[in-house]
Design a protein around this motif. Structure first.
Motif, PDB file in Angstrom:
ATOM      1  N   ILE A   1       5.523 -14.495  -5.363  1.00  0.00           N
ATOM      2  CA  ILE A   1       5.780 -13.123  -4.930  1.00  0.00           C
ATOM      3  C   ILE A   1       4.640 -12.710  -4.006  1.00  0.00           C
ATOM      4  O   ILE A   1       3.462 -12.939  -4.298  1.00  0.00           O
ATOM      5  CB  ILE A   1       5.835 -12.167  -6.146  1.00  0.00           C
ATOM      6  N   ALA A   2       4.978 -12.086  -2.871  1.00  0.00           N
ATOM      7  CA  ALA A   2       3.974 -11.581  -1.939  1.00  0.00           C
ATOM      8  C   ALA A   2       3.521 -10.195  -2.399  1.00  0.00           C
ATOM      9  O   ALA A   2       4.336  -9.317  -2.653  1.00  0.00           O
ATOM     10  CB  ALA A   2       4.526 -11.512  -0.530  1.00  0.00           C
ATOM     11  N   VAL A   3       2.214 -10.017  -2.531  1.00  0.00           N
ATOM     12  CA  VAL A   3       1.634  -8.746  -2.958  1.00  0.00           C
ATOM     13  C   VAL A   3       0.573  -8.349  -1.937  1.00  0.00           C
ATOM     14  O   VAL A   3      -0.179  -9.190  -1.458  1.00  0.00           O
ATOM     15  CB  VAL A   3       0.985  -8.870  -4.353  1.00  0.00           C
ATOM     16  N   GLN A   4       0.548  -7.065  -1.601  1.00  0.00           N
ATOM     17  CA  GLN A   4      -0.462  -6.570  -0.667  1.00  0.00           C
ATOM     18  C   GLN A   4      -1.204  -5.401  -1.306  1.00  0.00           C
ATOM     19  O   GLN A   4      -0.597  -4.499  -1.881  1.00  0.00           O
ATOM     20  CB  GLN A   4       0.188  -6.126   0.647  1.00  0.00           C
ATOM     21  N   CYS A   5      -2.541  -5.413  -1.211  1.00  0.00           N
ATOM     22  CA  CYS A   5      -3.362  -4.334  -1.751  1.00  0.00           C
ATOM     23  C   CYS A   5      -3.142  -3.077  -0.919  1.00  0.00           C
ATOM     24  O   CYS A   5      -3.126  -3.123   0.311  1.00  0.00           O
ATOM     25  CB  CYS A   5      -4.843  -4.740  -1.717  1.00  0.00           C
ATOM     26  N   GLU A   6      -2.967  -1.947  -1.588  1.00  0.00           N
ATOM     27  CA  GLU A   6      -2.726  -0.689  -0.888  1.00  0.00           C
ATOM     28  C   GLU A   6      -4.004  -0.080  -0.317  1.00  0.00           C
ATOM     29  O   GLU A   6      -3.938   0.792   0.530  1.00  0.00           O
ATOM     30  CB  GLU A   6      -2.055   0.308  -1.840  1.00  0.00           C
ATOM     31  N   GLU A   7      -5.172  -0.553  -0.782  1.00  0.00           N
ATOM     32  CA  GLU A   7      -6.446  -0.009  -0.306  1.00  0.00           C
ATOM     33  C   GLU A   7      -6.953  -0.752   0.928  1.00  0.00           C
ATOM     34  O   GLU A   7      -7.285  -0.137   1.930  1.00  0.00           O
ATOM     35  CB  GLU A   7      -7.502  -0.079  -1.420  1.00  0.00           C
ATOM     36  N   CYS A   8      -7.031  -2.089   0.845  1.00  0.00           N
ATOM     37  CA  CYS A   8      -7.613  -2.862   1.948  1.00  0.00           C
ATOM     38  C   CYS A   8      -6.585  -3.718   2.686  1.00  0.00           C
ATOM     39  O   CYS A   8      -6.944  -4.410   3.633  1.00  0.00           O
ATOM     40  CB  CYS A   8      -8.741  -3.749   1.431  1.00  0.00           C
TER      41      CYS A   8
ATOM     42  N   CYS B   1      -7.717  -6.521  -7.063  1.00  0.00           N
ATOM     43  CA  CYS B   1      -7.865  -7.096  -5.728  1.00  0.00           C
ATOM     44  C   CYS B   1      -9.221  -7.779  -5.632  1.00  0.00           C
ATOM     45  O   CYS B   1     -10.250  -7.209  -5.984  1.00  0.00           O
ATOM     46  CB  CYS B   1      -7.760  -5.997  -4.666  1.00  0.00           C
ATOM     47  N   LYS B   2      -9.243  -9.007  -5.128  1.00  0.00           N
ATOM     48  CA  LYS B   2     -10.484  -9.760  -4.999  1.00  0.00           C
ATOM     49  C   LYS B   2     -11.345  -9.227  -3.858  1.00  0.00           C
ATOM     50  O   LYS B   2     -12.544  -9.411  -3.847  1.00  0.00           O
ATOM     51  CB  LYS B   2     -10.185 -11.235  -4.755  1.00  0.00           C
ATOM     52  N   SER B   3     -10.739  -8.553  -2.914  1.00  0.00           N
ATOM     53  CA  SER B   3     -11.464  -8.067  -1.749  1.00  0.00           C
ATOM     54  C   SER B   3     -12.171  -6.743  -1.998  1.00  0.00           C
ATOM     55  O   SER B   3     -13.354  -6.598  -1.735  1.00  0.00           O
ATOM     56  CB  SER B   3     -10.492  -7.931  -0.578  1.00  0.00           C
ATOM     57  N   CYS B   4     -11.426  -5.746  -2.512  1.00  0.00           N
ATOM     58  CA  CYS B   4     -12.013  -4.407  -2.673  1.00  0.00           C
ATOM     59  C   CYS B   4     -12.155  -3.974  -4.125  1.00  0.00           C
ATOM     60  O   CYS B   4     -12.820  -2.993  -4.412  1.00  0.00           O
ATOM     61  CB  CYS B   4     -11.200  -3.369  -1.909  1.00  0.00           C
ATOM     62  N   GLY B   5     -11.506  -4.674  -5.057  1.00  0.00           N
ATOM     63  CA  GLY B   5     -11.655  -4.360  -6.469  1.00  0.00           C
ATOM     64  C   GLY B   5     -10.678  -3.329  -7.005  1.00  0.00           C
ATOM     65  O   GLY B   5     -10.714  -2.994  -8.178  1.00  0.00           O
ATOM     66  N   SER B   6      -9.794  -2.808  -6.163  1.00  0.00           N
ATOM     67  CA  SER B   6      -8.841  -1.817  -6.660  1.00  0.00           C
ATOM     68  C   SER B   6      -7.707  -2.515  -7.417  1.00  0.00           C
ATOM     69  O   SER B   6      -7.459  -3.704  -7.258  1.00  0.00           O
ATOM     70  CB  SER B   6      -8.280  -0.994  -5.502  1.00  0.00           C
TER      71      SER B   6
END
Length: 142
Positions: free
Chosen positions: A3-10, A27-32
């Motif tokens: 499943i494709a998931v995209q972070c809403e913050e970054c 999220c591994k990038s921004c932590g949200s």
């Protein structure tokens, strides 16, 4: 299948296994926190409602940025030269001499009466103590 998931913050994109559907991930990038949609929610097409996505600028890697300027310290650097060491040594000696002269002047002021009954006035000793200590202070701390 994933499943494709995209972070809403970054707006970082991830591919997640179907077993994680409905779970909340970090999220591994921004932590949200982001929720993994169910399989049928992923198939929903929202491009007609929102139009084309806007590309977000990528963060620069730490190694490719310009080197940071060093912060300047407001404190003076140590003077390690031979002249600086000699100056500090004489500063300590001048302070010690000033303290000895000051002690001698106070002794003469309070206990140093002459045998014939005259009072001693050690003004010159107090002045010399002040001069030695001020010179020693300047040599030590300047």
């Amino acid at each position: 299948m994933s499943i494709a998931v995209q972070c809403e913050e970054c707006f970082q994109s991830y591919q997640v296994k179907e077993e994680r559907a409905g779970q909340t991930l970090k999220c591994k990038s921004c932590g949200s926190k982001m929720r993994v949609p169910a399989v049928e929610e992923e198939l929903e097409d929202l491009s007609a409602d929102y139009g084309e996505p806007i590309a977000q600028p990528r963060k620069k890697k730490a190694g490719t940025s310009k080197p940071k300027k060093k912060k300047t310290s407001s404190r003076k650097s140590l003077n390690i030269s031979v002249g600086g060491i000699v100056k500090k040594t004489f500063g300590v000696l001048a302070m010690a001499l000033g303290i000895l002269i000051l002690v001698g002047a106070f002794y003469a002021l309070f206990a140093g009466d002459a045998a014939d009954g005259r009072r001693s006035r050690p003004v010159a000793g107090l002045v010399m103590a002040g001069v030695c200590m001020s010179v020693g202070k300047r040599w030590l701390f300047d």
